[in-house]
Design a protein around this motif. Structure first.
Motif, short mmCIF file in Angstrom:
data_model
loop_
_atom_site.label_atom_id
_atom_site.label_comp_id
_atom_site.label_asym_id
_atom_site.label_seq_id
_atom_site.Cartn_x
_atom_site.Cartn_y
_atom_site.Cartn_z
N THR A 183 15.14 -15.47 -10.92
CA THR A 183 14.58 -14.45 -9.72
C THR A 183 14.79 -15.43 -8.39
O THR A 183 14.27 -16.54 -8.43
CB THR A 183 13.21 -14.13 -9.88
N ILE A 184 15.62 -14.73 -7.40
CA ILE A 184 15.61 -15.43 -6.16
C ILE A 184 15.35 -14.50 -5.13
O ILE A 184 15.14 -13.26 -5.32
CB ILE A 184 17.09 -15.86 -5.95
N GLY A 185 15.10 -14.97 -3.99
CA GLY A 185 14.89 -14.04 -2.92
C GLY A 185 15.97 -13.66 -2.04
O GLY A 185 17.12 -14.44 -2.21
N PRO A 186 16.09 -12.69 -1.11
CA PRO A 186 17.20 -12.55 -0.39
C PRO A 186 17.57 -13.38 0.59
O PRO A 186 18.85 -13.42 1.10
CB PRO A 186 16.57 -11.20 0.50
N ALA A 187 17.09 -14.45 0.90
CA ALA A 187 17.22 -15.62 1.94
C ALA A 187 18.18 -16.56 1.14
O ALA A 187 18.65 -17.39 1.85
CB ALA A 187 16.09 -16.06 2.60
N GLY A 216 13.07 -2.69 -0.95
CA GLY A 216 12.65 -1.57 -2.19
C GLY A 216 12.43 -2.37 -3.34
O GLY A 216 12.31 -1.55 -4.13
N GLY A 217 12.34 -3.61 -3.43
CA GLY A 217 12.22 -4.12 -4.93
C GLY A 217 13.35 -5.02 -5.54
O GLY A 217 13.65 -5.98 -4.75
N LEU A 218 13.64 -4.64 -6.54
CA LEU A 218 14.51 -5.36 -7.37
C LEU A 218 15.85 -5.22 -7.04
O LEU A 218 16.47 -3.93 -7.18
CB LEU A 218 14.11 -5.33 -8.78
N GLY A 219 16.87 -6.16 -6.97
CA GLY A 219 18.38 -5.90 -6.90
C GLY A 219 18.85 -6.92 -7.94
O GLY A 219 18.27 -7.68 -8.57
N ILE A 220 20.15 -7.10 -7.90
CA ILE A 220 20.98 -7.92 -8.77
C ILE A 220 22.01 -8.60 -7.93
O ILE A 220 22.79 -7.87 -7.35
CB ILE A 220 21.45 -7.15 -9.95
N LEU A 221 22.34 -9.71 -8.26
CA LEU A 221 23.33 -10.54 -7.57
C LEU A 221 24.08 -10.90 -8.68
O LEU A 221 23.69 -11.93 -9.32
CB LEU A 221 22.84 -11.77 -6.64
N THR A 222 25.39 -11.03 -9.04
CA THR A 222 26.05 -11.22 -10.04
C THR A 222 27.24 -12.54 -9.51
O THR A 222 27.47 -12.46 -8.42
CB THR A 222 26.92 -10.06 -10.74
N ALA A 255 23.93 -13.67 -13.85
CA ALA A 255 23.48 -12.86 -12.63
C ALA A 255 21.95 -13.28 -12.41
O ALA A 255 21.27 -13.93 -13.18
CB ALA A 255 23.38 -11.46 -13.24
N ALA A 256 21.42 -13.13 -11.09
CA ALA A 256 20.29 -13.25 -10.82
C ALA A 256 19.49 -12.10 -10.15
O ALA A 256 19.97 -11.09 -9.64
CB ALA A 256 20.12 -14.22 -9.64
N VAL A 257 18.23 -11.79 -10.56
CA VAL A 257 17.26 -10.55 -10.10
C VAL A 257 16.84 -11.13 -8.76
O VAL A 257 16.42 -12.22 -8.32
CB VAL A 257 16.38 -10.38 -11.09
N VAL A 258 17.21 -10.19 -7.68
CA VAL A 258 16.73 -10.50 -6.37
C VAL A 258 15.59 -9.62 -6.08
O VAL A 258 15.71 -8.43 -6.00
CB VAL A 258 17.93 -10.03 -5.20
N LEU A 259 14.57 -10.23 -5.87
CA LEU A 259 13.09 -9.81 -5.36
C LEU A 259 13.20 -9.60 -4.04
O LEU A 259 13.01 -10.79 -2.91
CB LEU A 259 11.99 -10.56 -5.98
N ASP A 263 9.79 -2.96 -17.89
CA ASP A 263 8.90 -2.90 -18.95
C ASP A 263 7.63 -2.69 -18.17
O ASP A 263 7.28 -3.65 -17.58
CB ASP A 263 8.51 -3.79 -20.22
N GLU A 264 7.23 -1.43 -18.05
CA GLU A 264 6.24 -0.98 -17.06
C GLU A 264 6.45 -1.56 -15.97
O GLU A 264 5.58 -2.05 -15.28
CB GLU A 264 4.81 -1.77 -17.80
N ARG A 265 7.37 -1.22 -15.43
CA ARG A 265 7.83 -1.55 -14.06
C ARG A 265 8.23 -3.33 -13.43
O ARG A 265 8.32 -3.44 -12.53
CB ARG A 265 7.18 -0.88 -12.96
N GLU A 266 8.18 -3.95 -14.57
CA GLU A 266 8.26 -5.27 -14.66
C GLU A 266 9.66 -5.74 -15.31
O GLU A 266 9.91 -5.49 -16.24
CB GLU A 266 6.93 -6.12 -14.95
N ALA A 267 10.23 -6.74 -14.42
CA ALA A 267 11.71 -7.38 -14.92
C ALA A 267 11.08 -8.22 -16.23
O ALA A 267 10.49 -9.24 -15.73
CB ALA A 267 12.34 -7.98 -13.99
N VAL A 268 11.60 -8.07 -17.53
CA VAL A 268 11.15 -8.71 -18.49
C VAL A 268 12.51 -9.40 -19.18
O VAL A 268 12.10 -10.14 -19.92
CB VAL A 268 10.54 -8.08 -19.67
N GLY A 269 13.66 -9.06 -18.63
CA GLY A 269 14.90 -9.50 -19.15
C GLY A 269 16.10 -9.22 -18.46
O GLY A 269 15.84 -8.18 -17.68
N VAL A 270 17.21 -9.64 -18.98
CA VAL A 270 18.63 -9.26 -18.38
C VAL A 270 19.42 -9.06 -19.80
O VAL A 270 19.43 -10.18 -20.54
CB VAL A 270 19.12 -10.37 -17.33
N VAL A 271 20.16 -8.15 -20.10
CA VAL A 271 20.77 -8.09 -21.12
C VAL A 271 22.26 -7.94 -20.44
O VAL A 271 22.71 -7.21 -19.49
CB VAL A 271 20.65 -6.88 -22.10
N SER A 272 23.57 -8.53 -21.04
CA SER A 272 24.54 -8.58 -20.56
C SER A 272 25.53 -8.37 -21.70
O SER A 272 25.23 -7.90 -22.80
CB SER A 272 25.07 -10.31 -20.04
#
Length: 133
Positions: A13-17, A43-49, A34-38, A104-113
């Motif tokens: 998980t990384i930040g937008p900056a 608006g929350g979660l995004g993805i940077l690949t 890929a990294a999850v961008v918080l 899962d329940e609005r929480e990022a619990v993994g990434v599947v590729s």
């Protein structure tokens, strides 16, 4: 087989900056694509690949100045741990992308590729071929 069986539970998980170079270094060190961008402001979660970074550098953007914010996909398709791998593969095929954030329940619990799915499908295929007819 389900997404929960194939997904990586170690989520970067990384930040937008974060700069694109910082993101690339972190992804490379973890050998992930890929990294999850918080970004609570966007608006929350995004993805940077890796493809996002490659496209930015290929377009002449400076990876030391460009931030994840400008290259993050925010229109994300999320998977649930209970999805079948077929459902995940179909979503990836429809959207023409290679990674899904698993919620899962609005929480990022993994990434599947795509690679994760292939790793699960190949042994099953090999076992099926080994069964005498």
């Amino acid at each position: 087989m389900l997404v929960r069986d194939a997904m990586s539970t170690v989520v970067l998980t990384i930040g937008p900056a974060h700069t694109l170079r910082q993101a690339a270094r972190l992804m490379s060190a973890r050998r992930i694509g890929a990294a999850v961008v918080l970004d609570p402001d966007a608006g929350g979660l995004g993805i940077l690949t890796e493809r996002d970074i490659l496209n930015a550098v290929g377009a002449g953007h400076d990876p030391d100045r460009e931030t994840a914010h400008g290259h993050t996909t925010t229109d994300v398709v999320f998977a649930a741990p209970e999805w079948t791998l077929e459902e995940a593969a179909a979503a990836m095929s429809r959207g023409e992308f290679r990674h899904l954030i698993v919620l899962d329940e609005r929480e990022a619990v993994g990434v599947v590729s795509v690679r994760d799915i292939i790793r699960c499908w190949l042994p099953a295929r090999d076992r099926a071929r080994a069964v005498p007819a």
